[in-house]
Design a protein around this motif. Structure first.
Motif, short mmCIF file in Angstrom:
data_model
loop_
_atom_site.label_atom_id
_atom_site.label_comp_id
_atom_site.label_asym_id
_atom_site.label_seq_id
_atom_site.Cartn_x
_atom_site.Cartn_y
_atom_site.Cartn_z
N GLN A 77 -5.46 -7.67 3.82
CA GLN A 77 -6.21 -6.53 4.07
C GLN A 77 -7.49 -6.66 3.63
O GLN A 77 -8.05 -5.91 2.96
CB GLN A 77 -5.47 -5.84 3.16
N SER A 91 0.58 -1.52 -0.12
CA SER A 91 0.06 0.31 -0.31
C SER A 91 1.04 1.29 -0.04
O SER A 91 0.34 2.58 -0.10
CB SER A 91 -1.35 -0.26 0.82
N SER A 92 2.03 1.55 -0.32
CA SER A 92 2.58 2.37 0.26
C SER A 92 4.15 2.03 -0.96
O SER A 92 4.95 0.69 -0.61
CB SER A 92 3.81 2.49 1.67
#
Length: 282
Positions: free
Chosen positions: A151, A112-113
């Motif tokens: 997630q 996600s980063s």
């Protein structure tokens, strides 16, 4: 006679598919394993994402290949492996063969980063064990991996990616290593010669006991166990954090058609050492 180079990446790696090259980053792990395994916050390893560094066994970064590739004119493999350490090294594959095809299969989880810019540009090499750079070829296979909850979704997460560089117009391959930033020479490979039109190299970042030829198959996690090795990739991200997947062995169904047989006695049993890919940057 042209030949193909096949690279098989296995273990805890972060794939960064840049516009003109692929970087494969391996985060540095602890030199020793704490016993009992308790994090600096007083929690058992795997119970928190706040401190994964002491939760991860020391990992070996290596390249393995059959010894027959070092002999010009060899007609068959020896079934004996040579090991070359990538510890604190950068291996850059020469720009040989076909063009570069950007992309990593979707079974390799996307973080996600994005990756830290100082890791990409070589000014934070202290967080890396090794770096591999390739600027030709493309991904030709990814093992579907084991089943994890991540997630909010239950999915397979790959631990192994195959990258192939086709049609290298030569009769040998020369590889050299530098320091992590690519500045100083740090040793070299022997010259490699193709057999049956190819050279195969295996690139590893996993606990040494999981590497062939004497790989010890680790005990399979139980449902709900956390992939603390995967979370260690957070060292390389802007966010410095990464959710730990939960093992869900019976929730993904059968392996998809076309999955290759797994040789668990040859190091293909890596479980928590699942890889990831960084978001694509235009």
């Amino acid at each position: 006679m042209p030949f193909d180079l096949k690279l098989t990446f296995t273990g805890m790696m972060l794939y960064v598919p840049e516009a003109t090259r692929l970087q494969v980053l391996m985060p540095k792990t602890a030199e020793t394993m704490a016993a009992p395994v308790i994090s600096s916050t007083g929690e058992e390893c795997g119970a928190s994402t706040t401190d994964t560094s002491v939760c991860v066994e020391p990992h070996a970064a290596r390249v393995t290949f059959d010894t027959a590739y070092v002999r010009e004119g060899a007609q068959a493999l020896d079934d004996v492996l040579a090991h070359v350490s990538l510890r604190q090294k950068r291996l850059e594959i020469p720009a040989v063969g076909g063009s570069y095809t950007r992309g990593i299969p979707s079974v390799v989880t996307v973080t996600s980063s994005p990756v830290r810019s100082d890791v990409l540009d070589g000014t934070a090499d202290e967080v890396l064990m090794a770096r591999l750079v390739v600027s030709t070829g493309g991904a030709t296979y990814a093992d579907p991996g084991e089943c994890w909850e991540y997630q909010g979704d239950v999915r397979r997460m790959s631990h192994q990616v195959e990258w192939t560089i086709p049609d290298i117009d030569d009769d040998h391959l020369d590889l050299s290593m530098t320091d992590l930033a690519g500045m100083a020479a740090q040793g070299s490979f022997p010259r490699l010669y193709p057999i049956d039109g190819k050279v195969e190299l295996w690139v590893w970042h996993a606990p040494a006991y999981e590497l062939p030829p004497d790989a010890i198959t680790p005990e399979e996690p139980v449902s709900g166990d956390q992939a603390h090795h995967f979370a260690h990739l957070a060292l390389l991200l802007d966010s410095r954090s990464l959710e730990m997947p939960l093992f869900r062995p019976n929730e993904c169904g059968e392996l998809p058609p076309g999955t290759r047989p797994r040789e668990r006695d040859r190091g293909a049993s890596v479980l928590s050492c699942t890889g990831a890919q960084a978001p694509v940057i235009p």
